[in-house]
Design a protein around this motif. Structure first.
Motif, PDB file in Angstrom:
ATOM      1  N   GLY A 434       0.834  -1.192   0.000  1.00  0.00           N
ATOM      2  CA  GLY A 434       0.000   0.000   0.000  1.00  0.00           C
ATOM      3  C   GLY A 434       0.865   1.236   0.000  1.00  0.00           C
ATOM      4  N   GLU A 435       0.251   2.390  -0.235  1.00  0.00           N
ATOM      5  CA  GLU A 435       1.030   3.617  -0.395  1.00  0.00           C
ATOM      6  C   GLU A 435       1.805   4.008   0.857  1.00  0.00           C
ATOM      7  N   GLN A 436       1.300   3.700   2.061  1.00  0.00           N
ATOM      8  CA  GLN A 436       1.985   4.113   3.284  1.00  0.00           C
ATOM      9  C   GLN A 436       2.928   3.041   3.820  1.00  0.00           C
ATOM     10  N   SER A 437       3.026   1.910   3.121  1.00  0.00           N
ATOM     11  CA  SER A 437       3.964   0.871   3.539  1.00  0.00           C
ATOM     12  C   SER A 437       5.385   1.269   3.169  1.00  0.00           C
ATOM     13  N   PRO A 438       6.351   1.100   4.091  1.00  0.00           N
ATOM     14  CA  PRO A 438       7.746   1.421   3.757  1.00  0.00           C
ATOM     15  C   PRO A 438       8.390   0.387   2.840  1.00  0.00           C
ATOM     16  N   LEU A 439       7.741  -0.762   2.663  1.00  0.00           N
ATOM     17  CA  LEU A 439       8.315  -1.829   1.837  1.00  0.00           C
ATOM     18  C   LEU A 439       7.723  -1.887   0.439  1.00  0.00           C
ATOM     19  N   PHE A 440       6.529  -1.300   0.244  1.00  0.00           N
ATOM     20  CA  PHE A 440       5.846  -1.378  -1.045  1.00  0.00           C
ATOM     21  C   PHE A 440       5.350   0.016  -1.422  1.00  0.00           C
ATOM     22  N   ASP A 441       5.196   0.233  -2.698  1.00  0.00           N
ATOM     23  CA  ASP A 441       4.661   1.513  -3.144  1.00  0.00           C
ATOM     24  C   ASP A 441       3.547   1.342  -4.162  1.00  0.00           C
ATOM     25  N   THR A 442       2.945   0.112  -4.171  1.00  0.00           N
ATOM     26  CA  THR A 442       1.834  -0.140  -5.090  1.00  0.00           C
ATOM     27  C   THR A 442       0.631  -0.573  -4.293  1.00  0.00           C
ATOM     28  N   PRO A 443      -0.579  -0.335  -4.785  1.00  0.00           N
ATOM     29  CA  PRO A 443      -1.789  -0.759  -4.079  1.00  0.00           C
ATOM     30  C   PRO A 443      -1.793  -2.261  -3.858  1.00  0.00           C
TER      31      PRO A 443
END
Length: 459
Positions: A434-443
């Protein structure tokens, strides 16, 4: 991190400006008036729930004021690398109330102050040193949920005070409910229907009027004030120190949470100049939080952190002068050297205090909701994180016996609503895309229908 953003306000006085002395003194007193009630509320609640004597309660109130003042002065002017040189008023935080009460009852106040001594600077010093690496793990979704649960789980505590205090002979009596309702009504009325100083001091005004009414009805015992000295030198290790591993782990996690609150407050202050804090300001501010909390523990003060309502005053008045806030710190420190001030706070009837605390903890929860709403899209992923985190936090708050089958240490750790909510939100937000995850930047769900664009960035 960029230090330039949009959104600055027209400042009456800038960071290094010095308003004339009469105006500086009044502005400093305003900061003190706004924070003195919630700051001393933490000491009052913990001491009352743990069952400390009137004298011990007055002493802790005294130490909270003293170290709030010292930390405020250091924050405004710095001592070496400690302090941010920003107009941030410091005080004792509601974040630590639940843990201090639980550990104080189970292990004694010596374990509480021992844990603060060990974890204060150790945790926040490390966070300040490695701030850039840690910050992405605490976006508004996580920090907002923590603030929400801090407010929500303290509401039953406030209701107990409004009813007269747990164990009181007149618990639930009409005069207690009436006093609490009066304080609440005055504070809400002034906050919603007035402007300027009347609105800023609405809670203080409610307590003052409620106190006068309580005096008129003979519900106030003034003997503690008469017995207290005018001036007293703080006595270190009044409650002693014990170093319980579970208490240290609990407070270490809570200092991590508190550090994120301070980061938000520093960002709120510098937003008045249209910028984000520098790395040096972040580091110095966090060092100040941790070091003064550890030193304060030696003298039986609860952890010291930034006060959000005073950040609001800076933005509301346009007075960003750190010298004004420095005056506030001096005033607080002077008040903290007088046992009569601490004794005077202990004479406030529980019902009067309860009416104010109800509003304060409700506002804490509301500010957390606002933080989430402004920076977080309520898609399926984020709603699940909110649902799980608040359910677990409120679950252990309202039904602590559900964890009675766990080992004692685990029951104490996971029985803290703030820890359950923060840990749940942190883990889910980190590992669910998800957007606020520090590990991922995709939905999380690429196949889902497109959703509306998110609001402001959480940087």
């Amino acid at each position: 991190m960029s230090n330039e953003t949009d959104g600055s306000i027209q400042l009456e006085y800038g960071l290094d400006d010095r308003p004339p002395w009469p105006k500086s003194l009044l502005l400093g007193l305003q900061h003190v008036a706004v924070m003195i009630v919630p700051a001393t509320a933490v000491a009052f609640i913990v001491a009352g729930d743990v069952g400390l004597s009137v004298a011990d309660t007055a002493y802790i109130v005294q130490m909270v004021l003293l170290f709030s003042g010292l930390a405020t002065v250091v924050q405004a002017y710095t001592v070496g690398p400690v302090g941010a040189r920003l107009p941030i008023v410091m005080g004792s935080s509601f974040t630590f109330v639940g843990a201090a009460v639980t550990i104080g009852i189970d292990y004694g106040m010596a374990a509480v102050f021992g844990a603060i001594l060990v974890t204060g600077f150790a945790v926040e010093g490390l966070i300040g040193w490695q701030f850039k690496r840690i910050k992405p793990f605490f976006p508004p979704l996580v920090t907002g949920l923590v603030v929400v649960i801090i407010g929500l789980y303290l509401i039953p505590v406030a209701m107990d005070y409004a009813a007269g205090g747990v164990g009181a002979d007149d618990y639930g009596a009409l005069h207690n409910i009436g006093l609490a309702a009066l304080v609440l009504a005055i504070a809400v009325g002034l906050n919603l229907f007035t402007r300027g100083i009347a609105r800023l001091l609405s809670i203080l005004a409610g307590i003052a009027i409620g106190y006068v009414v309580a005096v008129a009805f003979g519900l106030v015992d003034f003997s503690p004030i008469g017995d207290a000295a005018w001036v007293a030198v703080p006595s270190p290790t009044r409650f002693g120190f014990e170093f319980e591993p579970i208490a240290i782990v609990v407070f270490a996690f809570l200092f991590l949470v508190s550090a994120m609150e301070t980061v938000g407050d520093m960002s709120g202050v510098t937003a008045a100049e249209g910028r984000n804090p520098t790395d040096r300001e972040f580091r110095g501010g966090l060092f100040n939080d941790g070091l003064l909390s550890s030193i304060g523990a030696v003298f039986s003060a609860f952890p010291i952190t930034s006060f959000s309502q005073n950040v609001g005053i800076v933005n509301f008045t346009g007075v960003m002068s750190r010298h004004v806030v420095g005056i506030s710190g001096v005033i607080l420190a002077i008040l903290g050297l007088s046992p009569k001030v601490g004794a005077a706070v202990t004479t406030i009837p529980s019902a009067v205090f309860g009416g104010a605390v109800l509003l304060m903890v409700g506002m804490v929860a509301a500010s957390g909701v606002r933080l989430i709403v402004l920076h977080t899209e309520f898609d399926r992923r984020n709603m699940v994180i909110v649902a799980v985190s608040l359910s677990l936090g409120l679950g252990v708050a309202t039904t602590p016996e559900a964890l009675s089958g766990l080992p004692n240490a685990a029951e104490t750790f996971f029985g803290e609503p703030v820890i359950m909510t923060a840990l749940s939100a942190l883990l889910l937000n980190t590992f669910v895309p998800g957007e606020q995850s520090p590990l991922f930047d995709t939905p999380a769900d690429e196949s889902a229908e497109p959703e509306p664009a998110v609001g402001p960035s959480d940087d």
